[in-house]
Motif scaffolding. Structure first.
Motif, PDB file in Angstrom:
ATOM      1  N   PRO A 191      -9.903  -5.689  14.176  1.00  0.00           N
ATOM      2  CA  PRO A 191      -9.633  -4.421  13.480  1.00  0.00           C
ATOM      3  C   PRO A 191      -8.384  -3.741  14.042  1.00  0.00           C
ATOM      4  CG  PRO A 191     -11.370  -4.102  15.089  1.00  0.00           C
ATOM      5  CD  PRO A 191     -11.026  -5.578  15.097  1.00  0.00           C
ATOM      6  N   LEU A 192      -7.995  -2.659  13.421  1.00  0.00           N
ATOM      7  CA  LEU A 192      -6.871  -1.874  13.916  1.00  0.00           C
ATOM      8  C   LEU A 192      -7.191  -1.290  15.285  1.00  0.00           C
ATOM      9  CD1 LEU A 192      -5.857   0.159  10.728  1.00  0.00           C
ATOM     10  CD2 LEU A 192      -4.656  -1.805  11.722  1.00  0.00           C
ATOM     11  N   SER A 193      -6.194  -1.217  16.118  1.00  0.00           N
ATOM     12  CA  SER A 193      -6.312  -0.508  17.393  1.00  0.00           C
ATOM     13  C   SER A 193      -6.118   0.981  17.102  1.00  0.00           C
ATOM     14  CB  SER A 193      -5.229  -0.989  18.355  1.00  0.00           C
ATOM     15  OG  SER A 193      -3.944  -0.614  17.866  1.00  0.00           O
ATOM     16  N   GLU A 194      -6.280   1.817  18.115  1.00  0.00           N
ATOM     17  CA  GLU A 194      -6.010   3.253  17.925  1.00  0.00           C
ATOM     18  C   GLU A 194      -4.561   3.458  17.480  1.00  0.00           C
ATOM     19  OE1 GLU A 194      -7.160   5.775  21.183  1.00  0.00           O
ATOM     20  OE2 GLU A 194      -9.042   4.680  21.454  1.00  0.00           O
ATOM     21  N   THR A 195      -3.656   2.703  18.065  1.00  0.00           N
ATOM     22  CA  THR A 195      -2.251   2.787  17.662  1.00  0.00           C
ATOM     23  C   THR A 195      -2.090   2.363  16.206  1.00  0.00           C
ATOM     24  OG1 THR A 195      -1.462   2.426  19.906  1.00  0.00           O
ATOM     25  CG2 THR A 195       0.082   1.892  18.133  1.00  0.00           C
ATOM     26  N   GLY A 196      -2.787   1.308  15.805  1.00  0.00           N
ATOM     27  CA  GLY A 196      -2.718   0.835  14.425  1.00  0.00           C
ATOM     28  C   GLY A 196      -3.214   1.874  13.432  1.00  0.00           C
ATOM     29  N   VAL A 197      -4.262   2.591  13.788  1.00  0.00           N
ATOM     30  CA  VAL A 197      -4.763   3.675  12.917  1.00  0.00           C
ATOM     31  C   VAL A 197      -3.691   4.752  12.797  1.00  0.00           C
ATOM     32  CG1 VAL A 197      -6.471   5.522  12.721  1.00  0.00           C
ATOM     33  CG2 VAL A 197      -7.200   3.205  13.361  1.00  0.00           C
ATOM     34  N   ARG A 198      -3.085   5.133  13.923  1.00  0.00           N
ATOM     35  CA  ARG A 198      -2.018   6.151  13.882  1.00  0.00           C
ATOM     36  C   ARG A 198      -0.831   5.658  13.051  1.00  0.00           C
ATOM     37  NH1 ARG A 198      -3.497   6.695  19.274  1.00  0.00           N
ATOM     38  NH2 ARG A 198      -1.696   5.512  19.985  1.00  0.00           N
ATOM     39  N   GLN A 199      -0.504   4.382  13.155  1.00  0.00           N
ATOM     40  CA  GLN A 199       0.602   3.832  12.374  1.00  0.00           C
ATOM     41  C   GLN A 199       0.310   3.919  10.873  1.00  0.00           C
ATOM     42  OE1 GLN A 199       0.669  -0.070  14.155  1.00  0.00           O
ATOM     43  NE2 GLN A 199       2.358   0.460  15.557  1.00  0.00           N
ATOM     44  N   ALA A 200      -0.915   3.591  10.487  1.00  0.00           N
ATOM     45  CA  ALA A 200      -1.278   3.635   9.067  1.00  0.00           C
ATOM     46  C   ALA A 200      -1.246   5.069   8.536  1.00  0.00           C
ATOM     47  CB  ALA A 200      -2.651   3.013   8.853  1.00  0.00           C
ATOM     48  N   ILE A 201      -1.728   6.007   9.330  1.00  0.00           N
ATOM     49  CA  ILE A 201      -1.712   7.419   8.910  1.00  0.00           C
ATOM     50  C   ILE A 201      -0.267   7.928   8.847  1.00  0.00           C
ATOM     51  CG2 ILE A 201      -2.377   9.756   9.617  1.00  0.00           C
ATOM     52  CD1 ILE A 201      -5.018   8.452  10.648  1.00  0.00           C
ATOM     53  N   SER A 202       0.559   7.507   9.784  1.00  0.00           N
ATOM     54  CA  SER A 202       1.973   7.878   9.762  1.00  0.00           C
ATOM     55  C   SER A 202       2.658   7.295   8.529  1.00  0.00           C
ATOM     56  CB  SER A 202       2.645   7.365  11.034  1.00  0.00           C
ATOM     57  OG  SER A 202       4.025   7.554  10.986  1.00  0.00           O
ATOM     58  N   LEU A 203       2.275   6.089   8.159  1.00  0.00           N
ATOM     59  CA  LEU A 203       2.837   5.465   6.965  1.00  0.00           C
ATOM     60  C   LEU A 203       2.503   6.294   5.727  1.00  0.00           C
ATOM     61  CD1 LEU A 203       4.274   3.158   5.524  1.00  0.00           C
ATOM     62  CD2 LEU A 203       2.099   1.905   5.542  1.00  0.00           C
ATOM     63  N   ARG A 204       1.310   6.859   5.676  1.00  0.00           N
ATOM     64  CA  ARG A 204       0.917   7.698   4.540  1.00  0.00           C
ATOM     65  C   ARG A 204       1.945   8.815   4.331  1.00  0.00           C
ATOM     66  NH1 ARG A 204      -4.335  11.015   5.415  1.00  0.00           N
ATOM     67  NH2 ARG A 204      -5.037   8.958   6.017  1.00  0.00           N
ATOM     68  N   ALA A 205       2.309   9.507   5.394  1.00  0.00           N
ATOM     69  CA  ALA A 205       3.286  10.596   5.279  1.00  0.00           C
ATOM     70  C   ALA A 205       4.644  10.052   4.825  1.00  0.00           C
ATOM     71  CB  ALA A 205       3.420  11.323   6.611  1.00  0.00           C
ATOM     72  N   ARG A 206       5.059   8.938   5.386  1.00  0.00           N
ATOM     73  CA  ARG A 206       6.343   8.350   4.997  1.00  0.00           C
ATOM     74  C   ARG A 206       6.353   7.926   3.542  1.00  0.00           C
ATOM     75  NH1 ARG A 206       7.290   3.751   8.955  1.00  0.00           N
ATOM     76  NH2 ARG A 206       9.060   3.367   7.601  1.00  0.00           N
ATOM     77  N   LEU A 207       5.224   7.419   3.060  1.00  0.00           N
ATOM     78  CA  LEU A 207       5.157   6.984   1.663  1.00  0.00           C
ATOM     79  C   LEU A 207       5.230   8.169   0.698  1.00  0.00           C
ATOM     80  CD1 LEU A 207       2.457   4.176   1.829  1.00  0.00           C
ATOM     81  CD2 LEU A 207       4.917   3.903   1.463  1.00  0.00           C
ATOM     82  N   MET A 208       4.655   9.282   1.074  1.00  0.00           N
ATOM     83  CA  MET A 208       4.664  10.448   0.180  1.00  0.00           C
ATOM     84  C   MET A 208       5.953  11.259   0.297  1.00  0.00           C
ATOM     85  SD  MET A 208       2.234  10.430  -1.853  1.00  0.00           S
ATOM     86  CE  MET A 208       2.217  12.054  -2.574  1.00  0.00           C
ATOM     87  N   GLU A 209       6.557  11.275   1.459  1.00  0.00           N
ATOM     88  CA  GLU A 209       7.720  12.141   1.679  1.00  0.00           C
ATOM     89  C   GLU A 209       9.048  11.394   1.592  1.00  0.00           C
ATOM     90  OE1 GLU A 209       6.804  13.752   5.498  1.00  0.00           O
ATOM     91  OE2 GLU A 209       4.951  14.665   4.754  1.00  0.00           O
ATOM     92  N   GLY A 210       8.990  10.092   1.485  1.00  0.00           N
ATOM     93  CA  GLY A 210      10.220   9.309   1.468  1.00  0.00           C
ATOM     94  C   GLY A 210      11.063   9.559   0.234  1.00  0.00           C
ATOM     95  N   SER A 211      12.298   9.086   0.292  1.00  0.00           N
ATOM     96  CA  SER A 211      13.214   9.278  -0.834  1.00  0.00           C
ATOM     97  C   SER A 211      13.511   7.967  -1.556  1.00  0.00           C
ATOM     98  CB  SER A 211      14.518   9.910  -0.329  1.00  0.00           C
ATOM     99  OG  SER A 211      15.116   9.072   0.639  1.00  0.00           O
ATOM    100  N   ASP A 212      12.848   6.905  -1.149  1.00  0.00           N
ATOM    101  CA  ASP A 212      13.110   5.617  -1.789  1.00  0.00           C
ATOM    102  C   ASP A 212      12.282   5.451  -3.067  1.00  0.00           C
ATOM    103  OD1 ASP A 212      10.577   5.175  -0.809  1.00  0.00           O
ATOM    104  OD2 ASP A 212      11.129   3.558   0.544  1.00  0.00           O
ATOM    105  N   GLY A 213      12.481   4.353  -3.737  1.00  0.00           N
ATOM    106  CA  GLY A 213      11.797   4.090  -5.000  1.00  0.00           C
ATOM    107  C   GLY A 213      10.292   3.963  -4.864  1.00  0.00           C
ATOM    108  N   LEU A 214       9.833   3.390  -3.764  1.00  0.00           N
ATOM    109  CA  LEU A 214       8.389   3.241  -3.563  1.00  0.00           C
ATOM    110  C   LEU A 214       7.731   4.608  -3.436  1.00  0.00           C
ATOM    111  CD1 LEU A 214       5.790   1.669  -3.074  1.00  0.00           C
ATOM    112  CD2 LEU A 214       6.490   1.420  -0.677  1.00  0.00           C
ATOM    113  N   ALA A 215       8.319   5.493  -2.629  1.00  0.00           N
ATOM    114  CA  ALA A 215       7.755   6.835  -2.450  1.00  0.00           C
ATOM    115  C   ALA A 215       7.729   7.583  -3.782  1.00  0.00           C
ATOM    116  CB  ALA A 215       8.551   7.612  -1.403  1.00  0.00           C
ATOM    117  N   ALA A 216       8.804   7.486  -4.543  1.00  0.00           N
ATOM    118  CA  ALA A 216       8.858   8.162  -5.847  1.00  0.00           C
ATOM    119  C   ALA A 216       7.787   7.613  -6.785  1.00  0.00           C
ATOM    120  CB  ALA A 216      10.252   8.000  -6.453  1.00  0.00           C
ATOM    121  N   ALA A 217       7.602   6.302  -6.784  1.00  0.00           N
ATOM    122  CA  ALA A 217       6.584   5.693  -7.657  1.00  0.00           C
ATOM    123  C   ALA A 217       5.179   6.126  -7.257  1.00  0.00           C
ATOM    124  CB  ALA A 217       6.714   4.174  -7.613  1.00  0.00           C
TER     125      ALA A 217
END
Length: 138
Positions: free
Chosen positions: A48-74
């Motif tokens: 399973p994910l380590s504690e760091t892995g959980v933090r990485q996934a949650i951090s990715l959530r913010a990057r996906l919603m706040e990013g300026s690239d095509g994936l974030a916009a979609a």
């Protein structure tokens, strides 16, 4: 004859407990052959994910919603319903499923019609326990 273009985005899972353990062993100066023997331990099966892995996934959530690239916009337009929901597919390994669910939680909460498909063909393959999925419960 018309052509359809499909854009595919790949996201790698966050750090697994196995990743963390092998990195820690290497930092302690343990031999590579010993690190490889650790990989066969049943406790690392479908790690399973380590504690760091959980933090990485949650951090990715913010990057996906706040990013300026095509994936974030979609993802933003899918979350607010102004465009079609994407197809979400993950490997059957726990770390991939957990990373996907944590990173895309905002989208899954916003769209009741959206599901995540688990596709075993996406599973990485190797001869270590870390690459074997847990068996399905009866």
């Amino acid at each position: 004859m018309s052509t359809t273009t499909v854009r595919v985005h790949y996201i790698r899972h966050g750090e697994s407990q196995w990743n963390a353990e092998q990195q820690a062993a290497r930092r302690r100066g343990v031999s590579e052959s010993f690190v490889r023997t650790l990989a066969a331990e049943p406790r690392f099966t479908d790690s399973p994910l380590s504690e760091t892995g959980v933090r990485q996934a949650i951090s990715l959530r913010a990057r996906l919603m706040e990013g300026s690239d095509g994936l974030a916009a979609a993802l933003r337009c899918a979350a607010d319903g102004s465009c079609a929901a994407p197809t979400l597919i993950v490997s059957n390994l726990r770390r991939a499923v957990d990373t996907g669910l944590l990173a895309l939680r905002h989208l899954l909460d916003a769209r009741e019609d959206l599901r995540v498909a688990v596709l075993p063909a996406l599973q990485e393959s190797c001869h270590y326990a870390d690459c074997g999925p847990l068996p399905l419960a009866a």
